[in-house]
Design an enzyme around this catalytic site. Structure first.
Site, PDB file in Angstrom:
ATOM      1  N   ARG A  62       0.850  -1.199   0.000  1.00 28.01           N
ATOM      2  CA  ARG A  62       0.000   0.000   0.000  1.00 28.01           C
ATOM      3  C   ARG A  62       0.881   1.244   0.000  1.00 28.01           C
ATOM      4  O   ARG A  62       1.518   1.558   1.003  1.00 28.01           O
ATOM      5  CB  ARG A  62      -0.923   0.007   1.216  1.00 28.01           C
ATOM      6  CG  ARG A  62      -2.047  -0.990   1.134  1.00 28.01           C
ATOM      7  CD  ARG A  62      -2.935  -0.948   2.358  1.00 28.01           C
ATOM      8  NE  ARG A  62      -3.439   0.402   2.636  1.00 28.01           N
ATOM      9  CZ  ARG A  62      -4.420   0.661   3.495  1.00 28.01           C
ATOM     10  NH1 ARG A  62      -4.990  -0.324   4.161  1.00 28.01           N
ATOM     11  NH2 ARG A  62      -4.826   1.890   3.706  1.00 28.01           N
ATOM     12  N   ASP A  65       1.747   5.295  -0.134  1.00 25.68           N
ATOM     13  CA  ASP A  65       1.166   6.529   0.386  1.00 25.68           C
ATOM     14  C   ASP A  65       0.957   7.547  -0.731  1.00 25.68           C
ATOM     15  O   ASP A  65       1.424   7.368  -1.861  1.00 25.68           O
ATOM     16  CB  ASP A  65       2.087   7.137   1.447  1.00 25.68           C
ATOM     17  CG  ASP A  65       2.164   6.307   2.715  1.00 25.68           C
ATOM     18  OD1 ASP A  65       1.161   5.648   3.052  1.00 25.68           O
ATOM     19  OD2 ASP A  65       3.227   6.319   3.365  1.00 25.68           O
ATOM     20  N   TYR A 124      12.018  -1.242  -2.635  1.00 26.68           N
ATOM     21  CA  TYR A 124      11.740   0.164  -2.924  1.00 26.68           C
ATOM     22  C   TYR A 124      13.019   0.867  -3.363  1.00 26.68           C
ATOM     23  O   TYR A 124      14.130   0.469  -2.979  1.00 26.68           O
ATOM     24  CB  TYR A 124      11.191   0.877  -1.686  1.00 26.68           C
ATOM     25  CG  TYR A 124       9.737   0.599  -1.391  1.00 26.68           C
ATOM     26  CD1 TYR A 124       8.742   1.479  -1.816  1.00 26.68           C
ATOM     27  CD2 TYR A 124       9.354  -0.535  -0.684  1.00 26.68           C
ATOM     28  CE1 TYR A 124       7.406   1.232  -1.537  1.00 26.68           C
ATOM     29  CE2 TYR A 124       8.020  -0.792  -0.407  1.00 26.68           C
ATOM     30  CZ  TYR A 124       7.049   0.102  -0.834  1.00 26.68           C
ATOM     31  OH  TYR A 124       5.721  -0.156  -0.567  1.00 26.68           O
ATOM     32  N   ARG A 127      10.933   6.563   3.893  1.00 25.60           N
ATOM     33  CA  ARG A 127      11.122   8.011   3.781  1.00 25.60           C
ATOM     34  C   ARG A 127      11.823   8.589   5.013  1.00 25.60           C
ATOM     35  O   ARG A 127      12.638   9.513   4.898  1.00 25.60           O
ATOM     36  CB  ARG A 127       9.782   8.682   3.530  1.00 25.60           C
ATOM     37  CG  ARG A 127       9.208   8.335   2.153  1.00 25.60           C
ATOM     38  CD  ARG A 127       7.746   8.679   2.044  1.00 25.60           C
ATOM     39  NE  ARG A 127       7.513  10.081   2.343  1.00 25.60           N
ATOM     40  CZ  ARG A 127       6.308  10.575   2.648  1.00 25.60           C
ATOM     41  NH1 ARG A 127       5.250   9.776   2.703  1.00 25.60           N
ATOM     42  NH2 ARG A 127       6.169  11.863   2.898  1.00 25.60           N
TER      43      ARG A 127
END
Length: 241
Positions: free
Chosen positions: A50, A52, A105, A192
């Site tokens: 999921r 953001d 990622y 992040r």
């Protein structure tokens, strides 16, 4: 009957993957297209990761309980910032999230004095000096199982804050510096906050040792800022062979 979708999307204009009132989401756009092609009132997607608001995906994986469809039919109905790359039938019971073994990622940093028109929505622009060696040392410390409490918002809904990182590295290609990380799963904002904190190390505002100490479950307030969403992309999802 179960099928698997492979998607890519530019997250800039989306409020994230998951449906939410009053915001445009990737899930809503894709489910609407699937309903049209399959002539169904509702088709529910299960997603591997999921993302953001503002986060992109190069290879997002979804599953749904219906027959596979032609990607061209879906793409004809989808807006320009989301595309279906593939759609295949899968064994009954396949679940894109539960069956995933890892997610990878990539966070991109544009490291040069001038901003970029082409990368402005897909990389964080950083004009100041960066110690790439310090970034690489931080990434090496991430491999293994750690408590990432410092790298997710305080008051998170997660009950298990340990994650196992299979691989992590920084690399440079011209003006672009990339952080690649593969783990079993990720906490909200984890990548992040990791990037924001590692950039503090790379600019001399924090020592590598102080960064490593955060991996012992330190509170969120001790870590750095959350890097902007637009530099992050879900690069791939791993499954058992």
């Amino acid at each position: 009957m179960t099928s698997r979708l492979l998607l890519e999307y530019d997250g800039t204009e989306f409020g994230g993957w998951a449906r939410q009132p009053g915001r445009r989401t990737v899930q809503e756009d894709v489910e609407r297209a699937l309903c049209t092609v399959l002539h169904e009132d509702a088709v529910a997607l299960t997603v591997a990761g999921r993302t953001d608001a503002g986060v992109h995906a190069w290879a997002q994986v979804c599953s749904y309980a219906h027959e596979a469809v032609d990607p061209l039919s879906l793409n004809a109905l989808l807006p320009p910032d989301v595309a279906v790359l593939d759609c295949n039938p899968m064994p009954d019971g396949f679940d894109a999230r539960r069956d995933a073994r890892s997610r990878t990622y990539c966070y991109r940093v544009l490291h040069r004095r001038a901003r970029s028109v082409w990368l402005g929505r897909r990389a964080l622009w950083h004009a100041r000096a960066l110690d790439v060696g310090a970034l690489q040392a931080c990434a090496a410390a991430l491999v293994g199982t750690h408590d990432f409490t410092a790298f997710t918002p305080a008051g998170t809904s997660h009950t298990r804050l340990e994650r196992h990182v299979h691989a992590a590295r920084w690399s440079r290609d011209g003006d672009v510096v990339e952080f690649w990380i593969t783990a079993d799963t990720f906490l909200r904002h984890m990548n992040r906050v990791l990037v924001g904190t590692m950039l503090e190390v790379a600019t001399g505002r924090r020592s590598p040792e102080a960064f490593t100490a955060l991996l012992a479950g330190r509170p969120r307030a001790e870590a750095g800022a959350t890097a902007p969403a637009h530099g992050l992309a879900l690069a791939s999802v791993g499954y058992a062979a």
